[in-house]
Design an enzyme around this catalytic site. Structure first.
Site, PDB file in Angstrom:
ATOM      1  N   ASP A 192      -4.614  -5.918  -7.914  1.00 36.40           N
ATOM      2  CA  ASP A 192      -4.919  -5.364  -6.600  1.00 36.40           C
ATOM      3  C   ASP A 192      -5.318  -3.896  -6.813  1.00 36.40           C
ATOM      4  O   ASP A 192      -5.316  -3.387  -7.939  1.00 36.40           O
ATOM      5  CB  ASP A 192      -3.701  -5.486  -5.684  1.00 36.40           C
ATOM      6  CG  ASP A 192      -4.079  -5.605  -4.208  1.00 36.40           C
ATOM      7  OD1 ASP A 192      -5.182  -5.155  -3.845  1.00 36.40           O
ATOM      8  OD2 ASP A 192      -3.273  -6.143  -3.425  1.00 36.40           O
ATOM      9  N   HIS A 245       0.838  -1.196   0.000  1.00 33.48           N
ATOM     10  CA  HIS A 245       0.000   0.000   0.000  1.00 33.48           C
ATOM     11  C   HIS A 245       0.881   1.258   0.000  1.00 33.48           C
ATOM     12  O   HIS A 245       0.484   2.297  -0.511  1.00 33.48           O
ATOM     13  CB  HIS A 245      -0.915   0.035   1.230  1.00 33.48           C
ATOM     14  CG  HIS A 245      -1.941  -1.046   1.250  1.00 33.48           C
ATOM     15  ND1 HIS A 245      -1.669  -2.320   1.676  1.00 33.48           N
ATOM     16  CD2 HIS A 245      -3.249  -1.038   0.883  1.00 33.48           C
ATOM     17  CE1 HIS A 245      -2.766  -3.054   1.575  1.00 33.48           C
ATOM     18  NE2 HIS A 245      -3.737  -2.305   1.106  1.00 33.48           N
TER      19      HIS A 245
END
Length: 378
Positions: free
Chosen positions: A170, A98
């Site tokens: 993702d 992230h």
């Protein structure tokens, strides 16, 4: 709330794991969902990994693969697509994708033998979709491209492992997605490398413009897989769940939680009918809200145990430690503030309850008994 995969792996009851997949799918369909981005097939093999930890079924490839396959079968038998993630494995990383692009220096042969094994089990179980990682494996693909953008790594999934379903990226809001290129270029590179769908793009106009440059054959292939996937599934909406079924699901979840809770240090203490409770919350901060932290105290009071705000001398003390893997948290261990609190609180405590990975017991000072409850959900 079902216990996390690590707790299911600890119990090592494949029938229970399959039932967890079934319940997840049944409740998803009841609210109109027919695709679930689970299970995590990564291995819990790096103690400094900030984002896998309790999300994995364990560290051993065969066991993790068996539980992933059981969960997938349970889920997909209810008409809901599952998704094996994060291929070829996020377990060796020490960076949260992230925040940026993790780089794993393991040899490609080692990754294929160990990390990929749970994904092979998922493919063999008929998983409908696979999500590659925003992680680079330069000793497998020398270009240094993350798996999402790597024809070499995605080619292994298709050609060697024989996967024929959907490949979805993702989320494009993650730092690892755009570490090497702007979102439009990254989206085109993902589709060109073999991804069929894009998760959570934000620059819609830029992505659309970039995709116009992708080879037509690759686009048709992706669209064909999408059409095949939705054509083989019933719509998610319309499934009814009555109170009796929900109560049965809750009873099952509570039973799993009871079985998974275990002492990881010390002997079971006698606590009496009045205890004081202090929370050390290592999960505060970041973009997402934390679950309610009053559940433990409410449950104690419901069982007739007094939890005074100001404890009398001699009252037993419990310390609750919340420390789960969270997006953008950026670390696997307890932070300095939490450690400072524990140094102050633990000498007076009779019990520490760890709502986290059991390995964090190593950061709890002294020899106070520690109970592992795995996660902080209700």
């Amino acid at each position: 709330e079902l216990p996390p995969p690590a707790a299911l792996g600890f119990l090592n009851d494949l029938a229970a794991t399959a039932r967890a997949g079934e319940i997840t799918a049944i409740e998803a369909r009841a609210v109109g969902l027919n695709w679930i981005f689970a299970p995590v097939c990564d291995l819990d093999i790096e103690p400094k990994n900030p984002i896998v930890q309790t999300r994995a079924f364990g560290a051993e490839p065969a066991q993790a693969g068996a539980h992933a396959a059981a969960w997938i079968k349970g889920c997909q038998e209810q008409g809901v697509m599952a998704c094996a993630k994060h291929y070829p494995g996020h377990g060796r990383t020490t960076t949260d994708s992230h925040e940026g692009l993790p780089i794993v220096e393991a040899l490609g042969e080692d990754l294929q033998r160990m990390d990929v094994a749970p994904f092979k089990a998922a493919v063999d179980a008929g998983v409908a979709s696979v999500m590659p990682a925003f992680v680079a494996y330069p000793r497998w693909d020398a270009s240094g491209a993350a798996a999402t953008f790597s024809p070499v790594i995605l080619g292994h999934l298709r050609e060697t492992m024989g996967f024929r379903g959907l490949v979805i990226t993702d989320a494009f809001i993650m730092g690892g997605a755009t570490a090497a290129a702007p979102e439009g270029s990254a989206a085109a590179a993902a589709v060109g490398a073999g991804c069929d769908m894009l998760l959570y793009p934000t620059d819609w106009a830029g992505v659309v413009r970039a995709l116009e440059g992708v080879e037509a054959r690759r686009v048709e292939e992706a669209l064909g897989r999408y059409e095949k996937a939705i054509g083989s599934r019933e719509p998610g909406a319309g499934s009814r769940l009555d109170d009796a079924a929900l109560a049965e699901h809750q009873k099952f979840a509570d039973g799993l939680a009871d079985r998974a809770v275990h002492l990881v240090r010390g002997e079971r203490p006698a606590l009496g009918t009045a205890v004081s409770v202090t929370i050390v919350d290592d999960d505060i901060g970041g973009p997402y809200t934390i679950p309610p932290r009053d559940v433990f105290m409410r449950e104690l009071r419901g069982r007739g145990i007094s939890v005074p705000q100001y404890a009398e001398p001699g009252t037993r003390h419990i310390v609750l430690v919340y420390a789960e893997p969270r997006s953008w948290k950026g670390r696997a261990d307890l932070g300095p503030r939490s450690l400072s609190q524990l140094e102050r609180l633990v000498p007076q405590a009779s019990l520490v309850v760890l709502f986290a990975h059991p390995r964090l017991v190593g950061q709890i000072p002294g020899d106070v008994p520690v109970l592992c409850a795995w996660h902080g959900q209700a």
